[in-house]
Design an enzyme around this catalytic site. Structure first.
Site, short mmCIF file in Angstrom:
data_model
loop_
_atom_site.label_atom_id
_atom_site.label_comp_id
_atom_site.label_asym_id
_atom_site.label_seq_id
_atom_site.Cartn_x
_atom_site.Cartn_y
_atom_site.Cartn_z
N SER A 1 -70.81 44.67 129.79
CA SER A 1 -71.89 44.78 128.82
C SER A 1 -73.02 43.78 129.09
CB SER A 1 -71.33 44.53 127.42
OG SER A 1 -72.37 44.54 126.48
N CYS B 1 -69.25 36.30 121.98
CA CYS B 1 -70.47 35.83 122.64
C CYS B 1 -70.74 34.37 122.28
CB CYS B 1 -71.67 36.69 122.23
SG CYS B 1 -73.22 36.07 122.92
N ASN C 1 -65.00 37.28 128.05
CA ASN C 1 -66.43 36.98 128.00
C ASN C 1 -66.76 35.75 128.88
OD1 ASN C 1 -69.16 37.08 127.08
ND2 ASN C 1 -68.43 37.94 125.16
C1 LIG Z 1 -77.27 38.30 131.36
C2 LIG Z 1 -75.96 38.60 130.68
C3 LIG Z 1 -75.96 39.28 129.46
C4 LIG Z 1 -74.75 39.56 128.81
N1 LIG Z 1 -74.76 40.25 127.62
C5 LIG Z 1 -73.59 40.58 127.02
C6 LIG Z 1 -73.58 41.36 125.84
O1 LIG Z 1 -74.60 41.80 125.29
N2 LIG Z 1 -72.35 41.65 125.29
C7 LIG Z 1 -71.16 41.24 125.85
O2 LIG Z 1 -70.10 41.56 125.32
N3 LIG Z 1 -71.16 40.51 127.00
C8 LIG Z 1 -72.33 40.18 127.59
N4 LIG Z 1 -72.32 39.46 128.75
C9 LIG Z 1 -71.03 39.07 129.35
C10 LIG Z 1 -70.60 40.09 130.44
O3 LIG Z 1 -70.42 41.37 129.88
C11 LIG Z 1 -69.30 39.66 131.15
O4 LIG Z 1 -68.24 39.70 130.21
C12 LIG Z 1 -69.38 38.27 131.75
O5 LIG Z 1 -70.64 38.06 132.35
C13 LIG Z 1 -68.28 38.02 132.80
O6 LIG Z 1 -68.33 38.94 133.86
P1 LIG Z 1 -69.12 38.63 135.25
O7 LIG Z 1 -68.65 37.32 135.75
O8 LIG Z 1 -68.77 39.79 136.13
O9 LIG Z 1 -70.57 38.62 134.89
C14 LIG Z 1 -73.53 39.16 129.40
C15 LIG Z 1 -73.54 38.47 130.63
C16 LIG Z 1 -74.72 38.19 131.28
C17 LIG Z 1 -74.69 37.47 132.59
#
Ligand SMILES: Cc1cc2nc3c(=O)[nH]c(=O)nc-3n(C[C@H](O)[C@H](O)[C@H](O)COP(=O)(O)O)c2cc1C
Length: 304
Positions: free
Chosen positions: A19, A129, A192
């Site tokens: 997300s 979050c 998260n």
């Molecule tokens: C720019 C950005 C915006 C994000 N916005 C949300 C969000 O709106 N809702 C949510 O549940 N997680 C949000 N996340 C968290 C990601 O969904 C994910 O859980 C987290 O980044 C870990 O995965 P990754 O290391 O592959 O990025 C966000 C992450 C990033 C980097």
């Protein structure tokens, strides 16, 4: 070989767009679906319109990203056109996971009721979050609060599976996972971003306008992988492993820890939207080299 069944939903491969990372734009989500994601998730939708934080909201550092976007949202009352556009996903055959949040516990079911009327394949609850002025991680830091939110949401979502998105920042993410399962969650996501901060030494100030942020990307992988591994032994519901997946081998680590689905967010910054296809191909290559024909045979294998 990579076909995955998750909460009764069929995925062509175990990857899913996490997300928020592609912003709120439906067009970008559709693009990721066309480029090979097994499932896609929308940016978390909130109870009312919200701008989010001022720039800078996302920075890249040596081991990943730090973001405090601040959950910008049109608010669910203004989201009809986005869901209308997202209907195209049905034609492409890629399941849509809706993501929602509330600023107070009762708001989750208010937003969930609206989203359920749009009939997504699943609804993920962002109870974790770290980047809000109401201190969002507090929900998923507290097993009793998490239980309350999940059971309230389950009353209005009918047969649509509900996913609880956890945080490794909780004292005991596993106690929270168990509380969510007891409350009726159909799956959990581990998890998260982790709260963090980076200071610009020359400016003598935190770099992000919100000062603190959520750390994602490679530095997060060992942390969320451990939660995934422990959760696999503690709950029976399926797990989305997420945090720092950039390659097929990263995804395989999560699957071996017990994940059914692998969420990818920050990896898009490194490898572009083709990452879902690349990760799937890399998993498949490894499986062929090691004599595996079905991805589910690898799930949880690191526990044996
Ligand atoms: C720019 C950005 C915006 C994000 N916005 C949300 C969000 O709106 N809702 C949510 O549940 N997680 C949000 N996340 C968290 C990601 O969904 C994910 O859980 C987290 O980044 C870990 O995965 P990754 O290391 O592959 O990025 C966000 C992450 C990033 C980097």
């Amino acid at each position: 070989m990579l076909e995955t069944r998750f909460c009764g939903i069929e995925l062509k491969n175990p990857t899913r767009l996490a997300s928020g990372v592609m912003g709120v734009n439906a067009g970008q989500i559709i693009r990721v679906a066309k480029e090979g994601a097994g499932a896609v998730t929308i940016k978390s939708l909130g109870p009312m319109e919200r701008q989010g934080h001022k720039n800078p909201t996302v920075i890249e550092w040596e081991h990943g990203l730090l973001n405090a976007v601040g959950l910008p949202t049109p608010g669910y009352k203004n989201a009809d056109s986005e869901f209308e556009e997202l209907k195209e996903l049905k034609k492409i055959g890629v399941p849509l996971i809706a993501s929602i949040y509330g600023t107070r516990w009762k708001e989750f079911s208010e937003v969930a009721e609206y989203v359920a009327s749009k009939n997504p394949s699943a609804i993920e609850l962002d109870i974790s979050c770290p980047n809000t002025e109401w201190g969002g991680t507090q929900f998923a830091c507290d097993p009793a609060m998490s239980y309350k939110i999940i059971s309230d949401v389950k009353e209005v979502t009918g047969k649509i599976p509900v996913i609880a998105k956890l945080t490794a920042a909780a004292n005991s993410p596993i106690a929270v996972a168990k509380a969510c399962e007891e409350a009726g969650a159909n799956a959990i996501c581990c998890g998260n971003t982790m709260p963090g901060m980076i200071i610009d030494v020359d400016a003598k100030k935190p770099i992000l306008s919100f000062k603190k942020g959520g750390m994602s990307g490679p530095a997060l992988k060992p942390i969320n992988l451990k939660v995934t591994y422990e959760a696999y032994e503690a709950v029976k519901i399926p797990i989305i492993g997420e945090g720092g997946i950039t390659t097929g081998r990263d995804a395989l680590e999560y699957i071996m820890a017990g994940a059914t689905v692998c969420g990818i967010g920050s990896g898009i910054w490194k490898r572009g939207t083709g990452i879902f296809n690349s990760v799937s191909n890399e998993i498949e290559e490894w499986m062929k080299e090691n004599g595996y024909t079905k991805i589910e045979h690898l799930r949880g294998i690191a526990h044996e």
